[in-house]
Design a protein around this motif. Sequence first.
Motif, PDB file in Angstrom:
ATOM      1  N   VAL A   1       0.838  -1.207   0.000  1.00 49.70           N
ATOM      2  CA  VAL A   1       0.000   0.000   0.000  1.00 49.70           C
ATOM      3  C   VAL A   1       0.870   1.252   0.000  1.00 49.70           C
ATOM      4  O   VAL A   1       0.582   2.230  -0.707  1.00 49.70           O
ATOM      5  CB  VAL A   1      -0.973  -0.006   1.206  1.00 49.70           C
ATOM      6  N   THR A   2       1.949   1.244   0.747  1.00 46.99           N
ATOM      7  CA  THR A   2       2.862   2.388   0.774  1.00 46.99           C
ATOM      8  C   THR A   2       3.493   2.611  -0.591  1.00 46.99           C
ATOM      9  O   THR A   2       3.576   3.757  -1.074  1.00 46.99           O
ATOM     10  CB  THR A   2       3.953   2.181   1.849  1.00 46.99           C
ATOM     11  N   ALA A   3       3.924   1.549  -1.230  1.00 47.46           N
ATOM     12  CA  ALA A   3       4.513   1.673  -2.573  1.00 47.46           C
ATOM     13  C   ALA A   3       3.487   2.231  -3.554  1.00 47.46           C
ATOM     14  O   ALA A   3       3.806   3.100  -4.376  1.00 47.46           O
ATOM     15  CB  ALA A   3       5.036   0.320  -3.058  1.00 47.46           C
ATOM     16  N   TRP A   4       2.250   1.764  -3.475  1.00 47.53           N
ATOM     17  CA  TRP A   4       1.199   2.281  -4.350  1.00 47.53           C
ATOM     18  C   TRP A   4       0.994   3.773  -4.093  1.00 47.53           C
ATOM     19  O   TRP A   4       0.899   4.565  -5.030  1.00 47.53           O
ATOM     20  CB  TRP A   4      -0.112   1.514  -4.142  1.00 47.53           C
TER      21      TRP A   4
ATOM     22  N   VAL B   1       0.908   9.241  -5.787  1.00 53.29           N
ATOM     23  CA  VAL B   1       0.573  10.481  -5.094  1.00 53.29           C
ATOM     24  C   VAL B   1       0.388  11.638  -6.075  1.00 53.29           C
ATOM     25  O   VAL B   1      -0.521  12.458  -5.917  1.00 53.29           O
ATOM     26  CB  VAL B   1       1.606  10.822  -3.992  1.00 53.29           C
ATOM     27  N   GLY B   2       1.198  11.714  -7.109  1.00 57.11           N
ATOM     28  CA  GLY B   2       1.068  12.783  -8.095  1.00 57.11           C
ATOM     29  C   GLY B   2      -0.277  12.742  -8.799  1.00 57.11           C
ATOM     30  O   GLY B   2      -0.934  13.775  -8.984  1.00 57.11           O
ATOM     31  N   ALA B   3      -0.718  11.555  -9.202  1.00 54.13           N
ATOM     32  CA  ALA B   3      -2.006  11.407  -9.878  1.00 54.13           C
ATOM     33  C   ALA B   3      -3.158  11.763  -8.950  1.00 54.13           C
ATOM     34  O   ALA B   3      -4.133  12.403  -9.368  1.00 54.13           O
ATOM     35  CB  ALA B   3      -2.171   9.978 -10.395  1.00 54.13           C
ATOM     36  N   VAL B   4      -3.066  11.388  -7.690  1.00 54.69           N
ATOM     37  CA  VAL B   4      -4.123  11.699  -6.728  1.00 54.69           C
ATOM     38  C   VAL B   4      -4.191  13.205  -6.469  1.00 54.69           C
ATOM     39  O   VAL B   4      -5.269  13.800  -6.474  1.00 54.69           O
ATOM     40  CB  VAL B   4      -3.924  10.920  -5.408  1.00 54.69           C
ATOM     41  N   VAL B   5      -3.038  13.833  -6.287  1.00 54.32           N
ATOM     42  CA  VAL B   5      -3.011  15.286  -6.060  1.00 54.32           C
ATOM     43  C   VAL B   5      -3.578  16.019  -7.279  1.00 54.32           C
ATOM     44  O   VAL B   5      -4.363  16.958  -7.143  1.00 54.32           O
ATOM     45  CB  VAL B   5      -1.579  15.758  -5.716  1.00 54.32           C
ATOM     46  N   ALA B   6      -3.216  15.578  -8.480  1.00 54.04           N
ATOM     47  CA  ALA B   6      -3.735  16.210  -9.698  1.00 54.04           C
ATOM     48  C   ALA B   6      -5.246  16.022  -9.811  1.00 54.04           C
ATOM     49  O   ALA B   6      -5.972  16.954 -10.182  1.00 54.04           O
ATOM     50  CB  ALA B   6      -3.031  15.635 -10.924  1.00 54.04           C
ATOM     51  N   ALA B   7      -5.739  14.820  -9.490  1.00 59.00           N
ATOM     52  CA  ALA B   7      -7.180  14.564  -9.538  1.00 59.00           C
ATOM     53  C   ALA B   7      -7.919  15.443  -8.541  1.00 59.00           C
ATOM     54  O   ALA B   7      -8.983  15.982  -8.854  1.00 59.00           O
ATOM     55  CB  ALA B   7      -7.458  13.083  -9.265  1.00 59.00           C
ATOM     56  N   ARG B   8      -7.368  15.602  -7.358  1.00 62.90           N
ATOM     57  CA  ARG B   8      -7.988  16.490  -6.360  1.00 62.90           C
ATOM     58  C   ARG B   8      -8.061  17.924  -6.868  1.00 62.90           C
ATOM     59  O   ARG B   8      -9.076  18.599  -6.702  1.00 62.90           O
ATOM     60  CB  ARG B   8      -7.191  16.468  -5.050  1.00 62.90           C
TER      61      ARG B   8
END
Length: 130
Positions: A101-104, A109-116
């Motif tokens: 989960v940490t590796a994922w 993290v970049g994709a999640v921040v961009a989606a937010r």
Amino acid sequence: MEDSLRPGDAFDPNCPTRLVLDRIGDKWSVLVVLSLLDGPRRFTELRHTIGGVTPKVLTQTLRVMERDGLLTREVFAEVPPRVEYALTPLGRSLRAPIEAVTAWAEANVGAVVAARARHDERASPAAATG
């Protein structure tokens, strides 16, 4: 089979599995496990390694994890007293899932921040009137 040895059902709202998921899904617990994978650590070492956790929250997290059988707390009769925390075999069994989960999270993290950011931009009042 004794109830404590029976497999859980995470979709049953009365199942204690949800308590276990809360524990292993808590960011501080995850970071404590990751910090202890290389061996025992003292409280100050944990706090320094984890970063951003208050002493009160770390203390609460360690107490609950000890209660849940994920780590041990050993007090050494020295002056001043020395206390070390270490993972139990049950705690060490979290290595693979937590590392996955940490590796994922680190990879995405970049994709999640961009989606937010995209979501927030669409949801902002200025975008609705624009």
